[in-house]
Write a protein that holds these residues in place. Structure first.
Motif, PDB file in Angstrom:
ATOM      1  N   ILE A  35       2.812  -5.097   2.249  1.00 10.21           N
ATOM      2  CA  ILE A  35       1.537  -4.593   1.760  1.00 10.21           C
ATOM      3  C   ILE A  35       0.726  -5.780   1.248  1.00 10.21           C
ATOM      4  O   ILE A  35       1.275  -6.684   0.604  1.00 10.21           O
ATOM      5  CB  ILE A  35       1.751  -3.600   0.586  1.00 10.21           C
ATOM      6  CG1 ILE A  35       2.751  -2.493   0.961  1.00 10.21           C
ATOM      7  CG2 ILE A  35       0.423  -3.026   0.123  1.00 10.21           C
ATOM      8  CD1 ILE A  35       2.245  -1.456   1.916  1.00 10.21           C
ATOM      9  N   LEU A  36      -0.566  -5.786   1.535  1.00 13.92           N
ATOM     10  CA  LEU A  36      -1.445  -6.835   1.012  1.00 13.92           C
ATOM     11  C   LEU A  36      -2.065  -6.337  -0.291  1.00 13.92           C
ATOM     12  O   LEU A  36      -2.735  -5.308  -0.315  1.00 13.92           O
ATOM     13  CB  LEU A  36      -2.557  -7.149   2.022  1.00 13.92           C
ATOM     14  CG  LEU A  36      -2.097  -7.661   3.390  1.00 13.92           C
ATOM     15  CD1 LEU A  36      -3.299  -7.805   4.332  1.00 13.92           C
ATOM     16  CD2 LEU A  36      -1.365  -8.987   3.249  1.00 13.92           C
ATOM     17  N   LEU A  37      -1.821  -7.067  -1.366  1.00 15.27           N
ATOM     18  CA  LEU A  37      -2.427  -6.725  -2.654  1.00 15.27           C
ATOM     19  C   LEU A  37      -3.638  -7.617  -2.862  1.00 15.27           C
ATOM     20  O   LEU A  37      -3.620  -8.807  -2.519  1.00 15.27           O
ATOM     21  CB  LEU A  37      -1.424  -6.933  -3.784  1.00 15.27           C
ATOM     22  CG  LEU A  37      -0.175  -6.051  -3.728  1.00 15.27           C
ATOM     23  CD1 LEU A  37       0.788  -6.416  -4.847  1.00 15.27           C
ATOM     24  CD2 LEU A  37      -0.561  -4.577  -3.800  1.00 15.27           C
ATOM     25  N   GLY A  38      -4.699  -7.075  -3.404  1.00 23.47           N
ATOM     26  CA  GLY A  38      -5.916  -7.855  -3.634  1.00 23.47           C
ATOM     27  C   GLY A  38      -6.967  -6.998  -4.298  1.00 23.47           C
ATOM     28  O   GLY A  38      -6.642  -6.020  -4.991  1.00 23.47           O
ATOM     29  N   GLU A  39      -8.231  -7.359  -4.068  1.00 20.51           N
ATOM     30  CA  GLU A  39      -9.331  -6.608  -4.679  1.00 20.51           C
ATOM     31  C   GLU A  39     -10.347  -6.225  -3.618  1.00 20.51           C
ATOM     32  O   GLU A  39     -10.707  -7.034  -2.763  1.00 20.51           O
ATOM     33  CB  GLU A  39     -10.027  -7.468  -5.737  1.00 20.51           C
ATOM     34  CG  GLU A  39      -9.200  -7.713  -6.967  1.00 20.51           C
ATOM     35  CD  GLU A  39      -9.900  -8.668  -7.929  1.00 20.51           C
ATOM     36  OE1 GLU A  39     -11.124  -8.894  -7.787  1.00 20.51           O
ATOM     37  OE2 GLU A  39      -9.216  -9.204  -8.802  1.00 20.51           O
ATOM     38  N   VAL A  47      -3.267  -2.761   0.568  1.00 21.42           N
ATOM     39  CA  VAL A  47      -3.715  -2.559   1.947  1.00 21.42           C
ATOM     40  C   VAL A  47      -2.536  -2.684   2.915  1.00 21.42           C
ATOM     41  O   VAL A  47      -1.797  -3.671   2.885  1.00 21.42           O
ATOM     42  CB  VAL A  47      -4.808  -3.591   2.320  1.00 21.42           C
ATOM     43  CG1 VAL A  47      -5.240  -3.404   3.768  1.00 21.42           C
ATOM     44  CG2 VAL A  47      -5.998  -3.459   1.375  1.00 21.42           C
ATOM     45  N   LEU A  48      -2.395  -1.674   3.737  1.00 18.73           N
ATOM     46  CA  LEU A  48      -1.376  -1.702   4.784  1.00 18.73           C
ATOM     47  C   LEU A  48      -2.069  -1.886   6.129  1.00 18.73           C
ATOM     48  O   LEU A  48      -2.947  -1.094   6.493  1.00 18.73           O
ATOM     49  CB  LEU A  48      -0.601  -0.376   4.787  1.00 18.73           C
ATOM     50  CG  LEU A  48       0.309  -0.166   6.005  1.00 18.73           C
ATOM     51  CD1 LEU A  48       1.524  -1.076   5.932  1.00 18.73           C
ATOM     52  CD2 LEU A  48       0.723   1.286   6.112  1.00 18.73           C
ATOM     53  N   LEU A  49      -1.686  -2.944   6.852  1.00 12.57           N
ATOM     54  CA  LEU A  49      -2.159  -3.110   8.233  1.00 12.57           C
ATOM     55  C   LEU A  49      -1.118  -2.428   9.120  1.00 12.57           C
ATOM     56  O   LEU A  49      -0.049  -2.967   9.389  1.00 12.57           O
ATOM     57  CB  LEU A  49      -2.321  -4.591   8.574  1.00 12.57           C
ATOM     58  CG  LEU A  49      -3.285  -5.369   7.650  1.00 12.57           C
ATOM     59  CD1 LEU A  49      -3.419  -6.817   8.113  1.00 12.57           C
ATOM     60  CD2 LEU A  49      -4.650  -4.696   7.577  1.00 12.57           C
ATOM     61  N   ARG A  50      -1.426  -1.216   9.558  1.00 12.86           N
ATOM     62  CA  ARG A  50      -0.383  -0.352  10.137  1.00 12.86           C
ATOM     63  C   ARG A  50       0.173  -0.893  11.453  1.00 12.86           C
ATOM     64  O   ARG A  50       1.305  -0.579  11.820  1.00 12.86           O
ATOM     65  CB  ARG A  50      -0.913   1.070  10.339  1.00 12.86           C
ATOM     66  CG  ARG A  50      -2.133   1.189  11.199  1.00 12.86           C
ATOM     67  CD  ARG A  50      -2.332   2.608  11.696  1.00 12.86           C
ATOM     68  NE  ARG A  50      -2.771   3.591  10.733  1.00 12.86           N
ATOM     69  CZ  ARG A  50      -4.054   3.840  10.411  1.00 12.86           C
ATOM     70  NH1 ARG A  50      -5.028   3.100  10.911  1.00 12.86           N
ATOM     71  NH2 ARG A  50      -4.369   4.798   9.588  1.00 12.86           N
ATOM     72  N   ASN A  67       6.301   2.591   5.050  1.00 10.03           N
ATOM     73  CA  ASN A  67       4.923   2.231   4.688  1.00 10.03           C
ATOM     74  C   ASN A  67       4.370   3.105   3.563  1.00 10.03           C
ATOM     75  O   ASN A  67       3.793   2.614   2.588  1.00 10.03           O
ATOM     76  CB  ASN A  67       4.007   2.362   5.909  1.00 10.03           C
ATOM     77  CG  ASN A  67       4.251   1.273   6.936  1.00 10.03           C
ATOM     78  OD1 ASN A  67       4.932   0.279   6.651  1.00 10.03           O
ATOM     79  ND2 ASN A  67       3.701   1.455   8.124  1.00 10.03           N
ATOM     80  N   ILE A  68       4.545   4.414   3.699  1.00 10.83           N
ATOM     81  CA  ILE A  68       3.977   5.315   2.686  1.00 10.83           C
ATOM     82  C   ILE A  68       4.758   5.216   1.377  1.00 10.83           C
ATOM     83  O   ILE A  68       4.172   5.191   0.288  1.00 10.83           O
ATOM     84  CB  ILE A  68       3.971   6.773   3.196  1.00 10.83           C
ATOM     85  CG1 ILE A  68       3.041   6.891   4.415  1.00 10.83           C
ATOM     86  CG2 ILE A  68       3.523   7.729   2.086  1.00 10.83           C
ATOM     87  CD1 ILE A  68       1.580   6.627   4.155  1.00 10.83           C
ATOM     88  N   TRP A  69       6.090   5.103   1.485  1.00  5.09           N
ATOM     89  CA  TRP A  69       6.848   5.019   0.244  1.00  5.09           C
ATOM     90  C   TRP A  69       6.587   3.697  -0.481  1.00  5.09           C
ATOM     91  O   TRP A  69       6.602   3.628  -1.717  1.00  5.09           O
ATOM     92  CB  TRP A  69       8.345   5.237   0.484  1.00  5.09           C
ATOM     93  CG  TRP A  69       9.024   5.591  -0.802  1.00  5.09           C
ATOM     94  CD1 TRP A  69       9.875   4.819  -1.533  1.00  5.09           C
ATOM     95  CD2 TRP A  69       8.848   6.806  -1.545  1.00  5.09           C
ATOM     96  NE1 TRP A  69      10.243   5.477  -2.674  1.00  5.09           N
ATOM     97  CE2 TRP A  69       9.628   6.700  -2.710  1.00  5.09           C
ATOM     98  CE3 TRP A  69       8.093   7.972  -1.343  1.00  5.09           C
ATOM     99  CZ2 TRP A  69       9.678   7.704  -3.676  1.00  5.09           C
ATOM    100  CZ3 TRP A  69       8.154   8.972  -2.301  1.00  5.09           C
ATOM    101  CH2 TRP A  69       8.928   8.835  -3.436  1.00  5.09           C
ATOM    102  N   ALA A  70       6.331   2.625   0.263  1.00  5.56           N
ATOM    103  CA  ALA A  70       5.969   1.342  -0.368  1.00  5.56           C
ATOM    104  C   ALA A  70       4.683   1.502  -1.178  1.00  5.56           C
ATOM    105  O   ALA A  70       4.559   0.968  -2.285  1.00  5.56           O
ATOM    106  CB  ALA A  70       5.797   0.259   0.701  1.00  5.56           C
ATOM    107  N   MET A  71       3.716   2.232  -0.641  1.00  5.14           N
ATOM    108  CA  MET A  71       2.483   2.507  -1.388  1.00  5.14           C
ATOM    109  C   MET A  71       2.808   3.225  -2.698  1.00  5.14           C
ATOM    110  O   MET A  71       2.299   2.894  -3.767  1.00  5.14           O
ATOM    111  CB  MET A  71       1.532   3.380  -0.560  1.00  5.14           C
ATOM    112  CG  MET A  71       0.896   2.668   0.614  1.00  5.14           C
ATOM    113  SD  MET A  71      -0.404   1.542   0.043  1.00  5.14           S
ATOM    114  CE  MET A  71      -1.387   1.392   1.529  1.00  5.14           C
ATOM    115  N   ARG A  72       3.665   4.215  -2.591  1.00  2.77           N
ATOM    116  CA  ARG A  72       4.052   4.984  -3.777  1.00  2.77           C
ATOM    117  C   ARG A  72       4.739   4.083  -4.814  1.00  2.77           C
ATOM    118  O   ARG A  72       4.485   4.163  -6.013  1.00  2.77           O
ATOM    119  CB  ARG A  72       4.951   6.115  -3.317  1.00  2.77           C
ATOM    120  CG  ARG A  72       5.786   6.785  -4.355  1.00  2.77           C
ATOM    121  CD  ARG A  72       5.020   7.779  -5.182  1.00  2.77           C
ATOM    122  NE  ARG A  72       5.875   8.318  -6.195  1.00  2.77           N
ATOM    123  CZ  ARG A  72       6.119   9.606  -6.397  1.00  2.77           C
ATOM    124  NH1 ARG A  72       5.526  10.492  -5.658  1.00  2.77           N
ATOM    125  NH2 ARG A  72       6.924  10.000  -7.339  1.00  2.77           N
TER     126      ARG A  72
END
Ligand SMILES: [Zn+2]
Length: 282
Positions: A35-39, A47-50, A67-72
């Motif tokens: 996952i890309l963290l930023g602003e 941000v996930l580049l799927r 992917n979805i669980w990483a967001m969570r």
């Protein structure tokens, strides 16, 4: 006010869109996800580049659960999904921006639930397939930058990676489909199972097979090239910036309690309800 990062799933994120980015590898029960963290617009973004950074992973091979669980795991409680799509409705034309409100699942080989390998299962409500509050925010954001926003639409999600046949497009039209693309299901399902608000912003880049001359995906004259050169990609990034600016952590919806009372059997060890996560943080 919540300081949770706002999630974005897309195929690309320009330097102008996502600032101060750093890649984070997140462990999940289904392997690691990057996952890309930023602003974005001064707000924390995940941000996930799927398709991967070099577009190497087609829709039917995406590790959707990780992917979805990483967001969570990163605390995300709202995901905006960017889906460049085709139209199967002659009233919806390339250059339009659709905020879909329903979907038809035509996928074939993808996992059905986050809990498929667990001793339990859940049956979540999909009367509102997309978060109504997040949809309203996306409609506001899109209409602020475009006069070609279509506020409803049925998204037909196909397996891919091939394009649809003319007969399939005719069938989707008869079934009430409006737009077609490959990577929405099961993202939208797993987000609900992870109690994350989810809505899609869908720029139209071509008509379905049999509705217009055939298109190629990549290379000179392709729909991918026209998506970038005709300015639609830039327009969508403006919508996303506007959506991040206008996003309210206090929105009213039921997504974040979607699993309340819905488990059949005991939840797996890796699953922690939002209430439990909050309690542990105190
Ligand atoms: Zn919601």
């Amino acid at each position: 006010m919540s300081d949770a990062p706002i999630g974005l799933i897309s195929s690309a994120a320009s330097e102008e869109l996502l600032k101060n980015r750093k890649a984070e590898r997140v462990s999940t029960p289904w392997g690691e996800a990057e996952i890309l963290l930023g602003e974005i617009a001064g707000r924390q973004a995940a941000v996930l580049l799927r398709y991967g950074t070099n577009l190497t992973t087609p829709s039917h091979k995406i590790n959707y659960r990780a992917n979805i669980w990483a967001m969570r795991e990163l605390g995300v409680d709202a995901i905006i999904s960017q889906n460049a799509i085709g139209s199967v409705n002659t009233a919806i034309r390339p250059g339009d921006i659709v905020v879909p409100d329903d979907f038809l699942d035509k996928t074939k080989s993808r996992p059905q639930s986050l809990f498929d390998d667990s001793e339990c299962w859940v049956r979540v409500d999909f009367t509102d397939p997309f978060c109504p509050a997040l949809r309203a925010e996306l409609i506001d954001a899109a209409t602020a930058v475009s006069d070609r926003v279509i506020e409803r639409g049925v998204f037909v999600c196909t397996e891919g990676p091939r394009f649809e046949t003319p007969a399939e497009i005719r069938a989707y039209q008869m079934e009430g489909g409006d737009i077609v693309g490959t990577p929405l299901v099961p993202e939208v399902i797993f987000a609900r199972e992870a109690e994350i608000c989810f809505a899609s912003i869908a720029p139209v880049i071509n008509f379905g097979a049999g509705m217009a001359p055939a298109v190629v995906h990549f290379g000179p004259g392709s729909m991918n090239e026209s998506y970038y050169s005709d300015g639609l990609h830039d327009l969508i990034e403006k919508v996303i910036i506007s959506a991040f600016k206008g996003h309210s952590p206090e929105r009213v919806c039921t997504c974040r309690t979607a699993l309340d009372g819905g488990f059949h059997g005991s939840p797996p060890e890796w699953f922690r309800s939002r209430e439990k996560v909050k309690a542990e943080a105190l």
